[in-house]
Design a protein around this motif. Structure first.
Motif, PDB file in Angstrom:
ATOM      1  N   ALA A   1     121.541 -29.965   8.570  1.00 61.66           N
ATOM      2  CA  ALA A   1     120.252 -30.567   8.258  1.00 61.66           C
ATOM      3  C   ALA A   1     120.418 -32.068   8.069  1.00 61.66           C
ATOM      4  CB  ALA A   1     119.649 -29.939   7.005  1.00 61.66           C
ATOM      5  N   PRO A   2     119.814 -32.888   8.922  1.00 56.81           N
ATOM      6  CA  PRO A   2     119.851 -34.337   8.712  1.00 56.81           C
ATOM      7  C   PRO A   2     118.989 -34.726   7.507  1.00 56.81           C
ATOM      8  CG  PRO A   2     119.229 -33.777  10.981  1.00 56.81           C
ATOM      9  CD  PRO A   2     119.117 -32.532  10.165  1.00 56.81           C
ATOM     10  N   ILE A   3     119.413 -35.751   6.774  1.00 54.19           N
ATOM     11  CA  ILE A   3     118.635 -36.289   5.662  1.00 54.19           C
ATOM     12  C   ILE A   3     117.869 -37.507   6.163  1.00 54.19           C
ATOM     13  CG2 ILE A   3     118.726 -37.241   3.328  1.00 54.19           C
ATOM     14  CD1 ILE A   3     121.454 -35.879   3.003  1.00 54.19           C
ATOM     15  N   CYS A   4     116.565 -37.435   6.156  1.00 53.87           N
ATOM     16  CA  CYS A   4     115.708 -38.527   6.624  1.00 53.87           C
ATOM     17  C   CYS A   4     116.172 -39.054   7.983  1.00 53.87           C
ATOM     18  CB  CYS A   4     115.676 -39.664   5.611  1.00 53.87           C
ATOM     19  SG  CYS A   4     115.040 -39.201   3.993  1.00 53.87           S
ATOM     20  N   PRO A   5     116.148 -38.220   9.022  1.00 56.00           N
ATOM     21  CA  PRO A   5     116.624 -38.654  10.336  1.00 56.00           C
ATOM     22  C   PRO A   5     115.723 -39.722  10.940  1.00 56.00           C
ATOM     23  CG  PRO A   5     115.525 -36.539  10.514  1.00 56.00           C
ATOM     24  CD  PRO A   5     115.633 -36.839   9.046  1.00 56.00           C
ATOM     25  N   HIS A   6     116.332 -40.600  11.758  1.00 47.26           N
ATOM     26  CA  HIS A   6     115.596 -41.691  12.403  1.00 47.26           C
ATOM     27  C   HIS A   6     115.156 -41.272  13.797  1.00 47.26           C
ATOM     28  CE1 HIS A   6     114.195 -45.747  12.676  1.00 47.26           C
ATOM     29  NE2 HIS A   6     114.930 -46.014  13.738  1.00 47.26           N
ATOM     30  N   SER A   7     114.760 -40.024  13.953  1.00 50.42           N
ATOM     31  CA  SER A   7     114.316 -39.525  15.245  1.00 50.42           C
ATOM     32  C   SER A   7     113.528 -38.242  15.030  1.00 50.42           C
ATOM     33  CB  SER A   7     115.504 -39.245  16.173  1.00 50.42           C
ATOM     34  OG  SER A   7     115.097 -38.550  17.324  1.00 50.42           O
ATOM     35  N   LEU A   8     112.431 -38.096  15.749  1.00 56.20           N
ATOM     36  CA  LEU A   8     111.664 -36.858  15.669  1.00 56.20           C
ATOM     37  C   LEU A   8     112.419 -35.690  16.294  1.00 56.20           C
ATOM     38  CD1 LEU A   8     108.092 -38.185  16.548  1.00 56.20           C
ATOM     39  CD2 LEU A   8     108.963 -37.527  14.302  1.00 56.20           C
ATOM     40  N   ALA A   9     113.444 -36.018  17.103  1.00 57.41           N
ATOM     41  CA  ALA A   9     114.203 -34.965  17.775  1.00 57.41           C
ATOM     42  C   ALA A   9     115.328 -34.408  16.906  1.00 57.41           C
ATOM     43  CB  ALA A   9     114.786 -35.498  19.085  1.00 57.41           C
TER      44      ALA A   9
ATOM     45  N   THR B   1     125.660 -23.258   3.763  1.00 56.93           N
ATOM     46  CA  THR B   1     125.773 -21.812   3.941  1.00 56.93           C
ATOM     47  C   THR B   1     124.383 -21.198   3.779  1.00 56.93           C
ATOM     48  OG1 THR B   1     126.081 -21.391   1.592  1.00 56.93           O
ATOM     49  CG2 THR B   1     128.070 -21.877   2.887  1.00 56.93           C
ATOM     50  N   PRO B   2     124.214 -19.903   4.077  1.00 61.86           N
ATOM     51  CA  PRO B   2     122.948 -19.253   3.746  1.00 61.86           C
ATOM     52  C   PRO B   2     122.606 -19.362   2.252  1.00 61.86           C
ATOM     53  CG  PRO B   2     124.142 -17.903   5.309  1.00 61.86           C
ATOM     54  CD  PRO B   2     125.073 -19.017   4.912  1.00 61.86           C
ATOM     55  N   THR B   3     123.614 -19.260   1.380  1.00 60.34           N
ATOM     56  CA  THR B   3     123.354 -19.438  -0.050  1.00 60.34           C
ATOM     57  C   THR B   3     122.821 -20.825  -0.324  1.00 60.34           C
ATOM     58  OG1 THR B   3     125.116 -17.870  -0.621  1.00 60.34           O
ATOM     59  CG2 THR B   3     124.400 -19.371  -2.352  1.00 60.34           C
ATOM     60  N   GLY B   4     123.388 -21.837   0.333  1.00 64.57           N
ATOM     61  CA  GLY B   4     122.953 -23.212   0.135  1.00 64.57           C
ATOM     62  C   GLY B   4     121.652 -23.559   0.831  1.00 64.57           C
ATOM     63  N   SER B   5     121.121 -22.639   1.629  1.00 62.89           N
ATOM     64  CA  SER B   5     119.868 -22.933   2.327  1.00 62.89           C
ATOM     65  C   SER B   5     118.699 -23.073   1.362  1.00 62.89           C
ATOM     66  CB  SER B   5     119.564 -21.850   3.364  1.00 62.89           C
ATOM     67  OG  SER B   5     119.174 -20.633   2.752  1.00 62.89           O
ATOM     68  N   THR B   6     118.841 -22.571   0.134  1.00 58.18           N
ATOM     69  CA  THR B   6     117.779 -22.698  -0.862  1.00 58.18           C
ATOM     70  C   THR B   6     118.059 -23.838  -1.833  1.00 58.18           C
ATOM     71  OG1 THR B   6     118.872 -21.004  -2.208  1.00 58.18           O
ATOM     72  CG2 THR B   6     117.109 -20.283  -0.747  1.00 58.18           C
ATOM     73  N   ALA B   7     119.062 -24.672  -1.530  1.00 63.45           N
ATOM     74  CA  ALA B   7     119.415 -25.778  -2.414  1.00 63.45           C
ATOM     75  C   ALA B   7     119.019 -27.112  -1.761  1.00 63.45           C
ATOM     76  CB  ALA B   7     120.908 -25.716  -2.737  1.00 63.45           C
ATOM     77  N   TYR B   8     119.952 -28.044  -1.632  1.00 66.62           N
ATOM     78  CA  TYR B   8     119.649 -29.375  -1.113  1.00 66.62           C
ATOM     79  C   TYR B   8     119.079 -29.310   0.300  1.00 66.62           C
ATOM     80  CZ  TYR B   8     120.454 -34.451  -0.546  1.00 66.62           C
ATOM     81  OH  TYR B   8     120.306 -35.804  -0.350  1.00 66.62           O
ATOM     82  N   SER B   9     119.608 -28.415   1.117  1.00 65.68           N
ATOM     83  CA  SER B   9     119.134 -28.287   2.494  1.00 65.68           C
ATOM     84  C   SER B   9     117.647 -27.970   2.548  1.00 65.68           C
ATOM     85  CB  SER B   9     119.936 -27.207   3.229  1.00 65.68           C
ATOM     86  OG  SER B   9     119.473 -27.043   4.545  1.00 65.68           O
ATOM     87  N   LEU B  10     117.170 -27.154   1.634  1.00 70.06           N
ATOM     88  CA  LEU B  10     115.746 -26.823   1.575  1.00 70.06           C
ATOM     89  C   LEU B  10     114.916 -28.072   1.302  1.00 70.06           C
ATOM     90  CD1 LEU B  10     113.533 -24.583   1.481  1.00 70.06           C
ATOM     91  CD2 LEU B  10     113.957 -24.463  -0.986  1.00 70.06           C
TER      92      LEU B  10
ATOM     93  N   ALA C   1     115.678 -31.015   2.115  1.00 70.32           N
ATOM     94  CA  ALA C   1     115.765 -31.888   3.279  1.00 70.32           C
ATOM     95  C   ALA C   1     115.025 -31.323   4.491  1.00 70.32           C
ATOM     96  CB  ALA C   1     117.231 -32.137   3.635  1.00 70.32           C
ATOM     97  N   GLY C   2     114.288 -30.234   4.306  1.00 68.27           N
ATOM     98  CA  GLY C   2     113.505 -29.674   5.393  1.00 68.27           C
ATOM     99  C   GLY C   2     114.173 -28.576   6.177  1.00 68.27           C
ATOM    100  N   GLY C   3     115.319 -28.099   5.718  1.00 65.62           N
ATOM    101  CA  GLY C   3     116.013 -27.025   6.415  1.00 65.62           C
ATOM    102  C   GLY C   3     115.367 -25.681   6.145  1.00 65.62           C
ATOM    103  N   PRO C   4     115.632 -24.686   6.988  1.00 69.86           N
ATOM    104  CA  PRO C   4     115.040 -23.365   6.800  1.00 69.86           C
ATOM    105  C   PRO C   4     115.764 -22.560   5.722  1.00 69.86           C
ATOM    106  CG  PRO C   4     116.498 -23.332   8.693  1.00 69.86           C
ATOM    107  CD  PRO C   4     116.466 -24.752   8.207  1.00 69.86           C
ATOM    108  N   VAL C   5     115.080 -21.583   5.160  1.00 66.31           N
ATOM    109  CA  VAL C   5     115.709 -20.624   4.265  1.00 66.31           C
ATOM    110  C   VAL C   5     116.351 -19.537   5.115  1.00 66.31           C
ATOM    111  CG1 VAL C   5     115.338 -18.901   2.467  1.00 66.31           C
ATOM    112  CG2 VAL C   5     114.117 -21.085   2.376  1.00 66.31           C
ATOM    113  N   VAL C   6     117.613 -19.218   4.820  1.00 67.10           N
ATOM    114  CA  VAL C   6     118.352 -18.206   5.567  1.00 67.10           C
ATOM    115  C   VAL C   6     118.738 -17.095   4.604  1.00 67.10           C
ATOM    116  CG1 VAL C   6     120.385 -17.743   6.992  1.00 67.10           C
ATOM    117  CG2 VAL C   6     119.256 -19.978   7.127  1.00 67.10           C
ATOM    118  N   THR C   7     118.498 -15.846   4.976  1.00 64.51           N
ATOM    119  CA  THR C   7     118.883 -14.741   4.107  1.00 64.51           C
ATOM    120  C   THR C   7     120.404 -14.658   4.023  1.00 64.51           C
ATOM    121  OG1 THR C   7     118.739 -13.186   5.958  1.00 64.51           O
ATOM    122  CG2 THR C   7     116.790 -13.420   4.563  1.00 64.51           C
TER     123      THR C   7
END
Length: 313
Positions: free
Chosen positions: A222-230, A196-205, A207-213
């Motif tokens: 958000a993938p965790i350590c993805p095996h692809s640059l895409a 969720t947007p609340t969770g965007s500042t937790a584990y997702s952050l 893992a490289g995910g964006p912060v969402v208001t």
């Protein structure tokens, strides 16, 4: 007689002490007070029976979403005071969201990213609360459900995120993911996070995910350590249902808000959607999200040393 609730972390002596003192104070002011511990909102970990899977292989400790409401808590309550850290806030949200109760969150822990105030400001906050001088901010939640052969095995409310990963975590997995009516995608990674947007500042952050208001009606994948640059984080409308199919022979682990979950086998389907219940937070002053990011996570802090415009001789 007006009614209020208190949910506290019973493994922290200071939270227990404050809960007793606050109960006494509110009752002296003519309030009926019910108390509960945050333990009641913890999900716990469950394991379905071994193969061959059948609809009888249901997790024995599975509790439905609306059954986590504490005894004697009801929608007649004006508010609930939560005493603890972020874990207690996450637990309390699952306990009171079905009733639509606003939470005044008081930090007795460390970071307290989800809390409204510290203990030293509690007396002033209670006075403001009893005077009705506050606003209520709503935060979206995720309904997480685990299905096997179209039978519901397990479900939970999540304020931050759902994580699906291999156990142990280090190991590549494939996930087939379908978001709404869009074409399904395949992601190879150690795991995936739907936040969720609340969770965007937790584990997702992390893992490289964006912060969402918090006011933006979206989820993010958000993938965790993805095996692809895409394979990068994706933000999409929270009106889109999400279905995840494990495309791997290994057993996976589903975790909601970092405190509980269930094992997932290849025949299972994980279904996610925006919950009809929102977490409601008491705000004693205008919420300034960027200030919180700066104070709690150091985002946007001014540089200690800036390059001088002066030319050196």
């Amino acid at each position: 007689m007006p009614k209020a609730g208190i949910i506290y972390n019973d493994i922290k002596p200071i939270a227990c002490q404050v809960a007793q003192e606050l109960t006494k104070t509110l009752r002296q002011n003519g309030w009926q007070v019910e108390t509960a511990t945050g333990f009641g909102g913890l999900l716990g970990y469950v394991e379905p029976a071994a193969a061959p899977p059948t609809i009888q292989d249901r997790p024995v400790c599975h509790t439905r979403i609306d059954q986590l409401v504490p005894p004697n808590f009801d929608d007649a309550m004006k508010f609930v005071v939560v005493l603890g850290g972020d874990g207690t806030v996450l637990s309390a949200a699952r306990q009171v969201a079905p009733l639509g109760l606003p939470m005044l969150t008081v930090n007795t822990g460390h970071l307290g990213f989800l809390t409204e105030l510290y203990l030293q400001h509690l007396d002033e906050a209670i006075a403001q609360l009893l005077a009705g001088e506050y606003d209520v901010e709503e935060r979206s939640m995720i309904t997480v459900q685990l299905f096997r052969q179209n039978d519901l095995l397990w479900e939970a409310l999540s304020l931050n995120e759902m994580v699906l990963h291999r156990e142990p975590l280090a190991g590549m997995c494939h996930f087939e993911i379908k978001i709404g009516a869009h074409a399904p995608v395949d992601i190879a990674a150690d795991g995936i996070i739907v936040a969720t947007p609340t969770g965007s500042t937790a584990y997702s952050l992390s893992a490289g995910g964006p912060v969402v208001t918090p006011d933006v009606p979206v989820f993010q994948l958000a993938p965790i350590c993805p095996h692809s640059l895409a394979s990068r984080a994706l933000v999409f409308s929270d009106s889109e249902p999400v279905n995840i199919f494990p495309a791997t022979p290994h057993r996976l682990m589903l975790v909601a808000d970092g405190n509980g979950g269930a094992y997932v086998i290849p025949e299972d389907r994980v279904s996610l959607g925006r919950s009809p219940y929102n977490a409601k937070f008491v705000r004693l002053q205008r919420q300034e999200f960027f200030r919180i990011l700066r104070e709690k996570l150091g985002w946007g802090m001014p540089h200690v040393a800036k390059p001088s415009s002066r030319k050196f001789s």
